[in-house]
Design an enzyme around this catalytic site. Sequence first.
Site, PDB file in Angstrom:
ATOM      1  N   ASP A 132       0.622  -1.177  -0.045  1.00 26.91           N
ATOM      2  CA  ASP A 132      -0.083  -0.057  -0.024  1.00 26.91           C
ATOM      3  C   ASP A 132       0.975   1.279   0.000  1.00 26.91           C
ATOM      4  O   ASP A 132       0.992   1.909   1.038  1.00 26.91           O
ATOM      5  CB  ASP A 132      -1.216   0.007   1.205  1.00 26.91           C
ATOM      6  CG  ASP A 132      -1.925   1.085   1.156  1.00 26.91           C
ATOM      7  OD1 ASP A 132      -2.161   1.720   0.217  1.00 26.91           O
ATOM      8  OD2 ASP A 132      -2.457   1.246   2.192  1.00 26.91           O
ATOM      9  N   GLU A 174      -2.924  10.349  -0.810  1.00 25.26           N
ATOM     10  CA  GLU A 174      -4.073   9.500  -0.367  1.00 25.26           C
ATOM     11  C   GLU A 174      -4.508   9.036   1.000  1.00 25.26           C
ATOM     12  O   GLU A 174      -5.695   8.966   1.099  1.00 25.26           O
ATOM     13  CB  GLU A 174      -3.825   7.920  -1.405  1.00 25.26           C
ATOM     14  CG  GLU A 174      -5.114   7.221  -1.656  1.00 25.26           C
ATOM     15  CD  GLU A 174      -5.495   6.273  -0.579  1.00 25.26           C
ATOM     16  OE1 GLU A 174      -6.661   5.913  -0.361  1.00 25.26           O
ATOM     17  OE2 GLU A 174      -4.668   5.876   0.250  1.00 25.26           O
TER      18      GLU A 174
HETATM   19 ZN   LIG Z   1      -3.504   2.962  -0.351  1.00 16.07          ZN
END
Ligand SMILES: [Zn+2]
Length: 335
Positions: A92, A123
């Site tokens: 991630d 994000e």
């Molecule tokens: Zn992410």
Amino acid sequence: MDLFELTRRLIDIESITRNEREAGEFLLARLSDTVARHDGRIERMEVEPDRFNVFAHWGEPVVTLSTHMDTVPPHVPSREDENRIWGRGACDAKGIIACMMHAAERLLESGVRNFGLLFVVGEEKNSAGALAAAQDPRGSRYLINGEPSGNKLALGSKGALRYEIAASGKMAHSACPELGESAIDKLLDALQDVRAIRLPVDPLLGSSTLNIGTITGGRAPNVVADFASAEVMIRLVGDPAPLRAAIARAVEGRATAREVLFIPPVRLGRLKGIDTTVVAYTTDIPEFGGAWGKPFLLGPGSIHVAHTLEEHVPKRQLVEAVEIYQKMVSQLLTA
Ligand SMILES: [Zn+2]
């Protein structure tokens, strides 16, 4: 740099949200080379001072592969064993960036053009990079967003609805509670009714879920509490209106419910020959608002280990993702 080396190199550049500059510079430098060899264009898209998205494209960017370069804290350096790469961002989304860059190289080597790579900041906090990109679209018709989905194509992702619920009361000695008014009692009653709310179920996205994530209040065991509050997060699968009304009814006369976040659920496209799934987390996709084309969501790794100190990604899934991204771009270019 091979796929695993690139993944580790990216993990080792600390890029906790708001500190993405070094990762951005690294991507600019690496991609400049691919851009030069295959007649592409590259630019930094300013988001805030010292924070920028990186956008590279070859020909018209009809399909854009995109993910984020920021991570949650704390930074965890990379390591690897036979089957996995570990460290902050392994799944991630540093591993995903590496896969997208490798997929782009291979597509270009086989003569495919008219696609782009877009790596955004922010994000994990407020999607600052995606919001900036949404203001500055480049004609892309399909957006392949990368988040860990076990390399399955997500058909939808749940949205989010977050509340702060607060109650107030009047202090008194606990020996004479009748002289006071307990904010904690009111909050508990309100939360009891919040927990009893029937949550909607969607045939594709599954059921909504509700979590009371924090609760706080009061001053001492022998003082009637004059304040109490809780934070509630609902993972949303449909129209928020009935839930908003139900929350308002649950707290009425006892507490106030302040909505602090709303992200709508999204429904995503499917593609021939790629396994599908549904994910419970939210992504940058709502913030893109369709400005970069119809969204698809797929990436290697599991959300279950993202944001943990044990974050890792299976090497096999990284290799697979390079193949799948190529396949998706090729399919969408002829769609
Ligand atoms: Zn992410």
